[in-house]
Every structure is written in C-alpha cells, then in structure tokens.
Motif scaffolding. Structure first.
Motif, PDB file in Angstrom:
ATOM      1  N   MET A   1       1.001  -1.187   0.057  1.00 10.82           N
ATOM      2  CA  MET A   1      -0.026   0.083  -0.179  1.00 10.82           C
ATOM      3  C   MET A   1       0.875   1.332  -0.232  1.00 10.82           C
ATOM      4  SD  MET A   1      -2.884   1.232   2.861  1.00 10.82           S
ATOM      5  CE  MET A   1      -4.053   0.172   2.406  1.00 10.82           C
ATOM      6  N   THR A   2       0.384   2.057  -0.867  1.00 11.82           N
ATOM      7  CA  THR A   2       1.486   3.464  -0.932  1.00 11.82           C
ATOM      8  C   THR A   2       0.749   4.413  -0.097  1.00 11.82           C
ATOM      9  OG1 THR A   2      -0.077   4.168  -2.629  1.00 11.82           O
ATOM     10  CG2 THR A   2       1.904   2.948  -3.551  1.00 11.82           C
ATOM     11  N   GLU A   3       1.467   5.593   0.427  1.00 11.05           N
ATOM     12  CA  GLU A   3       1.149   6.685   1.392  1.00 11.05           C
ATOM     13  C   GLU A   3      -0.076   7.301   0.549  1.00 11.05           C
ATOM     14  OE1 GLU A   3       2.904  10.568   3.658  1.00 11.05           O
ATOM     15  OE2 GLU A   3       4.363   8.780   2.917  1.00 11.05           O
ATOM     16  N   PRO A   4      -1.092   7.534   1.239  1.00 10.85           N
ATOM     17  CA  PRO A   4      -1.947   8.443   0.561  1.00 10.85           C
ATOM     18  C   PRO A   4      -1.758   9.769   0.133  1.00 10.85           C
ATOM     19  CG  PRO A   4      -2.646   8.037   2.779  1.00 10.85           C
ATOM     20  CD  PRO A   4      -1.320   7.039   2.614  1.00 10.85           C
ATOM     21  N   VAL A   5      -2.242  10.181  -0.683  1.00  7.54           N
ATOM     22  CA  VAL A   5      -2.010  11.964  -0.687  1.00  7.54           C
ATOM     23  C   VAL A   5      -2.746  12.720   0.247  1.00  7.54           C
ATOM     24  CG1 VAL A   5      -2.034  13.580  -2.465  1.00  7.54           C
ATOM     25  CG2 VAL A   5      -1.222  11.692  -3.305  1.00  7.54           C
ATOM     26  N   GLY A   6      -3.941  12.078   0.514  1.00 11.20           N
ATOM     27  CA  GLY A   6      -4.930  12.880   1.472  1.00 11.20           C
ATOM     28  C   GLY A   6      -6.171  11.937   1.813  1.00 11.20           C
ATOM     29  N   ARG A   7      -7.118  12.312   2.252  1.00  8.72           N
ATOM     30  CA  ARG A   7      -8.296  11.617   2.344  1.00  8.72           C
ATOM     31  C   ARG A   7      -9.530  12.443   1.728  1.00  8.72           C
ATOM     32  NH1 ARG A   7     -12.050  13.747   5.767  1.00  8.72           N
ATOM     33  NH2 ARG A   7     -11.594  15.444   6.917  1.00  8.72           N
ATOM     34  N   LEU A   8     -10.696  11.550   1.300  1.00  5.99           N
ATOM     35  CA  LEU A   8     -11.565  12.152   0.697  1.00  5.99           C
ATOM     36  C   LEU A   8     -12.178  13.038   1.707  1.00  5.99           C
ATOM     37  CD1 LEU A   8     -13.546  12.104  -1.921  1.00  5.99           C
ATOM     38  CD2 LEU A   8     -14.954  10.270  -0.636  1.00  5.99           C
ATOM     39  N   GLY A   9     -12.479  14.511   1.376  1.00  4.28           N
ATOM     40  CA  GLY A   9     -13.082  15.448   2.282  1.00  4.28           C
ATOM     41  C   GLY A   9     -14.543  15.622   1.938  1.00  4.28           C
ATOM     42  N   SER A  10     -14.954  15.655   0.731  1.00  6.91           N
ATOM     43  CA  SER A  10     -16.355  15.666   0.303  1.00  6.91           C
ATOM     44  C   SER A  10     -16.726  15.233  -0.701  1.00  6.91           C
ATOM     45  CB  SER A  10     -16.708  17.341   0.725  1.00  6.91           C
ATOM     46  OG  SER A  10     -15.956  17.966  -0.660  1.00  6.91           O
ATOM     47  N   VAL A  11     -18.125  15.174  -0.967  1.00  6.99           N
ATOM     48  CA  VAL A  11     -18.633  14.734  -2.086  1.00  6.99           C
ATOM     49  C   VAL A  11     -19.502  15.711  -2.535  1.00  6.99           C
ATOM     50  CG1 VAL A  11     -20.212  13.087  -3.412  1.00  6.99           C
ATOM     51  CG2 VAL A  11     -18.629  12.115  -1.709  1.00  6.99           C
ATOM     52  N   ALA A  12     -19.387  16.497  -3.537  1.00 11.36           N
ATOM     53  CA  ALA A  12     -20.010  17.555  -3.985  1.00 11.36           C
ATOM     54  C   ALA A  12     -21.176  17.523  -5.040  1.00 11.36           C
ATOM     55  CB  ALA A  12     -19.225  18.535  -4.387  1.00 11.36           C
ATOM     56  N   LEU A  13     -22.285  18.037  -4.709  1.00 11.71           N
ATOM     57  CA  LEU A  13     -23.605  18.017  -5.728  1.00 11.71           C
ATOM     58  C   LEU A  13     -23.595  19.588  -6.329  1.00 11.71           C
ATOM     59  CD1 LEU A  13     -25.869  15.816  -3.746  1.00 11.71           C
ATOM     60  CD2 LEU A  13     -24.473  15.063  -5.581  1.00 11.71           C
ATOM     61  N   ASP A  14     -23.636  19.589  -7.592  1.00  5.15           N
ATOM     62  CA  ASP A  14     -23.826  20.982  -8.127  1.00  5.15           C
ATOM     63  C   ASP A  14     -25.356  21.100  -7.992  1.00  5.15           C
ATOM     64  OD1 ASP A  14     -21.170  20.975  -8.780  1.00  5.15           O
ATOM     65  OD2 ASP A  14     -21.313  20.699 -10.805  1.00  5.15           O
ATOM     66  N   CYS A  15     -25.939  22.168  -7.976  1.00  2.00           N
ATOM     67  CA  CYS A  15     -27.395  22.546  -7.901  1.00  2.00           C
ATOM     68  C   CYS A  15     -27.796  23.996  -8.025  1.00  2.00           C
ATOM     69  CB  CYS A  15     -27.910  21.953  -6.661  1.00  2.00           C
ATOM     70  SG  CYS A  15     -27.197  22.753  -5.177  1.00  2.00           S
ATOM     71  N   LYS A  16     -28.937  24.485  -8.204  1.00  2.39           N
ATOM     72  CA  LYS A  16     -29.270  25.818  -8.169  1.00  2.39           C
ATOM     73  C   LYS A  16     -29.547  26.394  -7.045  1.00  2.39           C
ATOM     74  CE  LYS A  16     -31.292  25.771 -12.881  1.00  2.39           C
ATOM     75  NZ  LYS A  16     -32.474  25.804 -13.643  1.00  2.39           N
ATOM     76  N   ASP A  17     -29.873  25.591  -5.955  1.00  2.00           N
ATOM     77  CA  ASP A  17     -30.277  26.128  -4.481  1.00  2.00           C
ATOM     78  C   ASP A  17     -29.333  25.317  -3.484  1.00  2.00           C
ATOM     79  OD1 ASP A  17     -31.412  26.984  -2.123  1.00  2.00           O
ATOM     80  OD2 ASP A  17     -33.477  26.953  -3.054  1.00  2.00           O
ATOM     81  N   PRO A  18     -28.289  25.626  -3.315  1.00  2.00           N
ATOM     82  CA  PRO A  18     -27.713  24.814  -2.066  1.00  2.00           C
ATOM     83  C   PRO A  18     -28.227  24.406  -0.814  1.00  2.00           C
ATOM     84  CG  PRO A  18     -26.048  26.354  -3.288  1.00  2.00           C
ATOM     85  CD  PRO A  18     -27.478  26.651  -3.638  1.00  2.00           C
ATOM     86  N   ARG A  19     -28.926  25.723  -0.346  1.00  2.00           N
ATOM     87  CA  ARG A  19     -29.550  25.592   1.083  1.00  2.00           C
ATOM     88  C   ARG A  19     -30.655  24.484   0.973  1.00  2.00           C
ATOM     89  NH1 ARG A  19     -28.245  30.206   4.432  1.00  2.00           N
ATOM     90  NH2 ARG A  19     -27.313  31.843   3.425  1.00  2.00           N
ATOM     91  N   ALA A  20     -31.468  24.423  -0.238  1.00  2.00           N
ATOM     92  CA  ALA A  20     -32.679  23.650  -0.362  1.00  2.00           C
ATOM     93  C   ALA A  20     -32.068  22.326  -0.346  1.00  2.00           C
ATOM     94  CB  ALA A  20     -33.530  24.070  -1.283  1.00  2.00           C
ATOM     95  N   LEU A  21     -30.970  21.859  -1.236  1.00  2.00           N
ATOM     96  CA  LEU A  21     -30.441  20.767  -1.442  1.00  2.00           C
ATOM     97  C   LEU A  21     -29.846  20.237  -0.156  1.00  2.00           C
ATOM     98  CD1 LEU A  21     -30.658  18.305  -3.551  1.00  2.00           C
ATOM     99  CD2 LEU A  21     -28.310  19.341  -4.174  1.00  2.00           C
ATOM    100  N   ALA A  22     -29.059  21.060   0.541  1.00  2.03           N
ATOM    101  CA  ALA A  22     -28.376  20.671   1.829  1.00  2.03           C
ATOM    102  C   ALA A  22     -29.602  20.421   2.768  1.00  2.03           C
ATOM    103  CB  ALA A  22     -27.337  21.753   2.370  1.00  2.03           C
ATOM    104  N   ALA A  23     -30.441  21.072   2.935  1.00  2.00           N
ATOM    105  CA  ALA A  23     -31.726  20.730   3.686  1.00  2.00           C
ATOM    106  C   ALA A  23     -32.322  19.329   3.410  1.00  2.00           C
ATOM    107  CB  ALA A  23     -32.792  21.998   4.054  1.00  2.00           C
ATOM    108  N   PHE A  24     -32.383  19.043   2.242  1.00  2.00           N
ATOM    109  CA  PHE A  24     -33.365  17.861   1.836  1.00  2.00           C
ATOM    110  C   PHE A  24     -32.085  16.700   2.282  1.00  2.00           C
ATOM    111  CE2 PHE A  24     -32.822  14.162  -1.165  1.00  2.00           C
ATOM    112  CZ  PHE A  24     -34.157  13.891  -1.160  1.00  2.00           C
ATOM    113  N   TRP A  25     -30.826  16.936   2.004  1.00  2.00           N
ATOM    114  CA  TRP A  25     -29.975  15.704   2.385  1.00  2.00           C
ATOM    115  C   TRP A  25     -29.975  15.384   3.879  1.00  2.00           C
ATOM    116  CZ3 TRP A  25     -29.368  11.464  -0.255  1.00  2.00           C
ATOM    117  CH2 TRP A  25     -29.433  11.643  -1.702  1.00  2.00           C
ATOM    118  N   ALA A  26     -29.709  16.376   4.456  1.00  2.00           N
ATOM    119  CA  ALA A  26     -29.708  16.453   5.861  1.00  2.00           C
ATOM    120  C   ALA A  26     -30.729  15.852   6.327  1.00  2.00           C
ATOM    121  CB  ALA A  26     -29.564  17.827   6.613  1.00  2.00           C
ATOM    122  N   ALA A  27     -32.197  15.977   5.974  1.00  2.00           N
ATOM    123  CA  ALA A  27     -33.212  15.135   6.568  1.00  2.00           C
ATOM    124  C   ALA A  27     -33.195  13.811   6.069  1.00  2.00           C
ATOM    125  CB  ALA A  27     -34.464  15.754   5.860  1.00  2.00           C
ATOM    126  N   ILE A  28     -32.855  13.506   5.036  1.00  2.00           N
ATOM    127  CA  ILE A  28     -32.817  12.173   4.638  1.00  2.00           C
ATOM    128  C   ILE A  28     -31.822  11.214   5.253  1.00  2.00           C
ATOM    129  CG2 ILE A  28     -32.096  10.667   2.376  1.00  2.00           C
ATOM    130  CD1 ILE A  28     -34.519  11.865   2.133  1.00  2.00           C
TER     131      ILE A  28
END
Length: 123
Positions: A1-28
């Motif tokens: 195993m090689t030394e990692p460059v880093g760790r996965l920090g986030s998965v990003a979803l593009d959208c028109k309304d970040p607040r609404a989409l974040a609220a949806f995923w937080a609820a789910i």
C-alpha cells in the motif's frame, strides 16, 4: 500500500439552490448542515462531508437515458417502503424506471440527482 496523498474530504453535488438541497440531504440522512451560505453548504456526515454547490446554469441529469448522471448516492436502509415514504415526504420524487424495486428504489433529489434507497448494503 502506498502512502495516501490525502483523504476524501467531501462529495459535491452541483445545484441551483444549495440551501434547499443541503436541507433535503440532512433530512434524508438524519444529519445537520454544518456550513451554510447562498453558494455552498455542507452536511456533516462525519467524514466525508456532503456538500452542495451553486451552479447557476445547472441542468439536472436525466436517468436512465439522456444527459449522463455522472454518479449517484446509495442510501442503505432496512425498510424500503418506509424509507421511500420518508424520502418522498422530504421532497424526493420517484424515478419512472425502477429496475429492481424489491431491492432498491431509484429516487431523484430536489435538484434532479438520482439516488437509490437499498437493502443491498448493510444499514
């Protein structure tokens, strides 16, 4: 195993309304939004974060044909019917095409990203 460059920090979803989409995923996912601006929000999953990013000309992917979906999220559940009802109540819509509805359900988040509820992954 090689030394990692880093760790996965986030998965990003593009959208028109970040607040609404974040609220949806937080609820789910039963989580909280830890960062919230008009252009960027983050749902705290521990690690990695699920982030929503404003893209003014965002066009939702179509599934199963048409514009490529790029990727999708699988949400592990124990009861498909109950999870589907809760997701729909939170703002999801059910995709027309359901390849294996006894094992997973294909839904669309409010920005049009496909995601699956599944019993195939331990919850």
């Amino acid at each position: 195993m090689t030394e990692p460059v880093g760790r996965l920090g986030s998965v990003a979803l593009d959208c028109k309304d970040p607040r609404a989409l974040a609220a949806f995923w937080a609820a789910i996912l039963g989580r909280q939004t830890s960062i919230e601006t008009d252009d960027f929000c983050a749902v705290d999953l521990g690690a990695p974060l699920l982030v929503t990013v404003r893209v003014p000309d965002h066009q939702p992917p179509t599934w199963p044909g048409g514009t490529p979906k790029q990727f999708h999220l699988d949400v592990a559940v124990t009861d498909l019917d109950r999870a589907e009802r809760r997701a729909l109540a939170a703002g999801a819509t059910k995709a027309t095409d359901q390849p294996n509805p006894d094992r997973w359900r294909v839904l669309l988040d409010p920005a049009g990203h496909p995601f699956c509820l599944t019993t195939l992954i331990p919850a």
